[in-house]
Structure formats: structure tokens, C-alpha cells
Design an enzyme around this catalytic site. Structure first.
Site, PDB file in Angstrom:
ATOM      1  NE  ARG A  59       1.207   5.265  -1.072  1.00 57.65           N
ATOM      2  CZ  ARG A  59       1.694   4.303  -1.856  1.00 57.65           C
ATOM      3  NH1 ARG A  59       3.002   4.108  -1.941  1.00 57.65           N
ATOM      4  NH2 ARG A  59       0.892   3.527  -2.557  1.00 57.65           N
ATOM      5  CB  SER A  76      -5.664   5.819  -0.608  1.00 56.01           C
ATOM      6  OG  SER A  76      -5.839   5.000  -1.740  1.00 56.01           O
ATOM      7  CD  GLU A  92      -1.722   7.156   0.900  1.00 53.44           C
ATOM      8  OE1 GLU A  92      -1.801   7.490  -0.293  1.00 53.44           O
ATOM      9  OE2 GLU A  92      -1.795   5.976   1.279  1.00 53.44           O
TER      10      GLU A  92
END
Length: 309
Positions: A179, A230, A300
Site C-alpha cells: 500500500r 478496508s 489505510e
């Protein structure tokens, strides 16, 4: 003269055909359906227009923010005293110059890029078919799902660097990790288009794989309610959703925000949730999981504060 007055005059003179809106609700442009008004929002339809808008805003105090589909973003309730530039109009996707490649502009939805690759008989983007973001944001955060991620298929990306101009950065030089990419370390840099390197495949087989992954996503994730996907990154050796569920936090609610009862890794907007609600819920989840497991969950979701630079 403040930046807004300067911008309005400049845009009318130099970009009269570009749609510009005032006090545009960011809740309309984020998947969370949360966020106050942006002082100005621009909707360019070419890379050249995007570059002009960025350059003017940076030089005149407009603190530009480039917005894709807003699927990994939580925007301040106070709104944004800055120029938000949408990439929604940058939607060109076509076969690349080299065999087995496709080129997609920053605003192309990942679903559309995956569908285009399938029609070209190219495999490798199946994992991206159900990811709700656009190409620019996907490159920025090395988006991924079901064992695939952007870093595995990115040949390179055309990036605008402030003060330097446009450079094509090979995928191998994008500093990809989980990420994360080079763009996350240089937030003023902007992806303009990406080239994906794929493999020949049977369109029917590719399409079936995309259907399977979409069905899996619909069965396990709360897609029927607004969220930013998420909420937390996957801790090494663990899954955030499993840790949250293990701590009995499914259904935990703050205002209109709730830990999804369908998938504990998602915080959802059950209606009327504010940015403050979501941030407080994130804090409570982090606190409980840390106290019970010793693991600190890292968000995130990108938070865009009204005072952020």
C-alpha cells in the site's frame, strides 16, 4: 487578493471551457459520502488542462489536491480551503505501443481498465476488477486484492513533478511496497497515465475469473453501504478484520459510523456519519486492539484535513 479571486479570474481567461464549481461538497465525491465543501473544484478533460491547473494553484496559494474516485479518502467536515482537481475526465484507455501493454489515464476506473484488458485478450488485471478506485490512486497506493497488486503489472507511469516537469518512471523504480509507492513519499507529484504490462490470455477465462472475484467481494464485504474499503492496513502476520472481530468490535458505533457487522475490517457510514465520527471510531478500535493483542493497527484510509497542506 486571495487565491480564490485570482483563480476565478485566471480560469475564466485561460481555461474558459473547464468546468469549475464553488463550495463543492466533497461528500458527493468520496465513497464514504463524507466531507465539507471545497472552495473550488475543477474538472479538466485533458492532461494539459490538469497541468495548467496544478501549476497555477501551486504558484498562487491554492494548495491543489488531485482527486480520483475518492474511494480511499476521508475528508474533513470543515471542508477544504484549496483547489480540488478531479481526474474524472481523464478516462482514455487504449492499447500500448508495445505488444501486451495497455495505457490508461489517471481517471480511468480500475474496473474499466480490467474490462479493456480482457477484451484485448490480456491477463493480469483480473484482481483489479472489483477495486472501486481509479488508476492514479491505485498506482499511488499500490492497490491490490486477492493476491494481485499494481506493482506486479505496472510497466511505468507518467508523473508530473513540481518544478521538474513530466517524467516516465519505470515500475521497478516506483519504490513499491505494501500500500505504498514513490508517490506517497512525494505527495505533490501527480500520476498522469500508467502503462500496464500484461500476458496473453483467453478472454472467456479472464472474464470468468473477474466474475468469481466480484462474487467473492460481494459475499464478504459491505458494498451496499458507503465506506472507504478496508479501513486498516494488514499487520504483518495477521488480518486487521480478524483482529477487530476477535476483540468483539463488530457493530461498534460512534454517531453514524459503525464497524461493519459483515466484515470487521470495514468502517461504514450508516447514515449521517461525520469525519469526526469515523476518526473517533478508528481511535477506539486501535485502542482496543492494541490493549488486547499488542498490535497497533495503521489506517489505510487517507485523511484529508481542512488545514492540511
Amino acid at each position: 487578493m486571495n487565491w480564490v479571486t485570482e483563480f476565478d479570474k485566471w480560469a475564466a481567461d485561460y481555461l474558459p471551457d473547464v468546468k469549475i464549481t464553488a463550495e463543492e461538497s466533497m461528500a458527493k465525491h468520496t465513497s464514504f459520502r463524507i466531507g465539507g465543501p471545497a472552495r473550488r473544484m475543477a474538472f479538466p478533460e485533458s492532461g494539459e488542462q490538469l497541468v495548467l491547473l496544478l501549476t497555477f494553484a501551486r504558484e498562487n496559494g491554492g494548495r491543489p489536491f488531485v482527486l480520483g474516485k475518492g474511494t480511499n479518502l476521508l475528508v474533513s467536515d470543515k471542508g477544504l480551503d484549496r483547489l480540488v482537481i478531479s481526474t474524472a475526465g481523464l478516462r482514455q484507455v487504449e492499447a500500448g505501443t508495445a505488444p501486451g501493454t495497455i495505457m490508461a489515464e489517471a481517471g480511468v476506473p480500475l474496473v474499466r481498465a480490467a474490462d479493456f484488458a480482457c477484451k484485448q485478450g490480456l491477463s493480469g488485471l483480473e484482481f483489479a476488477h472489483g477495486i472501486p478506485g481509479a488508476v492514479g490512486g491505485a498506482v499511488y497506493m499500490n492497490a491490490g486484492a486477492y493476491g494481485g497488486e499494481v506493482s506486479q503489472v505496472l510497466q511505468g507511469v507518467s508523473v508530473l513533478f513540481p518544478g521538474e516537469g513530466i517524467r516516465f518512471i519505470p515500475g521497478a523504480e516506483m519504490a513499491f511496497s505494501y500500500r505504498h509507492s514513490l508517490l506517497a513519499d512525494q505527495p505533490e507529484a501527480v500520476a498522469l497515465h500508467a502503462v500496464f504490462r500484461l500476458c496473453p490470455g483467453d478472454p472467456a477465462v479472464i472474464q470468468e475469473r473477474m466474475r468469481e472475484l466480484m462474487a467473492k467481494r460481494k459475499a464478504s464485504q459491505p458494498l451496499e453501504l458507503p465506506s472507504a474499503g478496508s479501513t486498516f492496513k494488514r499487520p504483518e502476520g495477521h488480518y486487521a478484520g480478524a483482529l477487530i472481530q476477535q476483540c468483539g468490535l463488530k457493530g461498534l458505533t460512534v454517531g453514524g459510523a459503525q464497524v461493519s457487522e459483515k466484515h470487521a475490517g470495514f468502517i461504514i457510514n450508516r447514515g449521517g456519519a461525520s469525519c469526526a465520527d469515523v476518526l473517533e471510531l478508528i481511535r477506539q478500535v486501535q485502542q482496543r486492539v492494541l490493549a488486547e493483542t499488542g498490535i497497533l493497527l495503521e489506517p489505510e484510509v487517507r485523511v484529508l484535513d481542512g488545514d492540511a497542506g
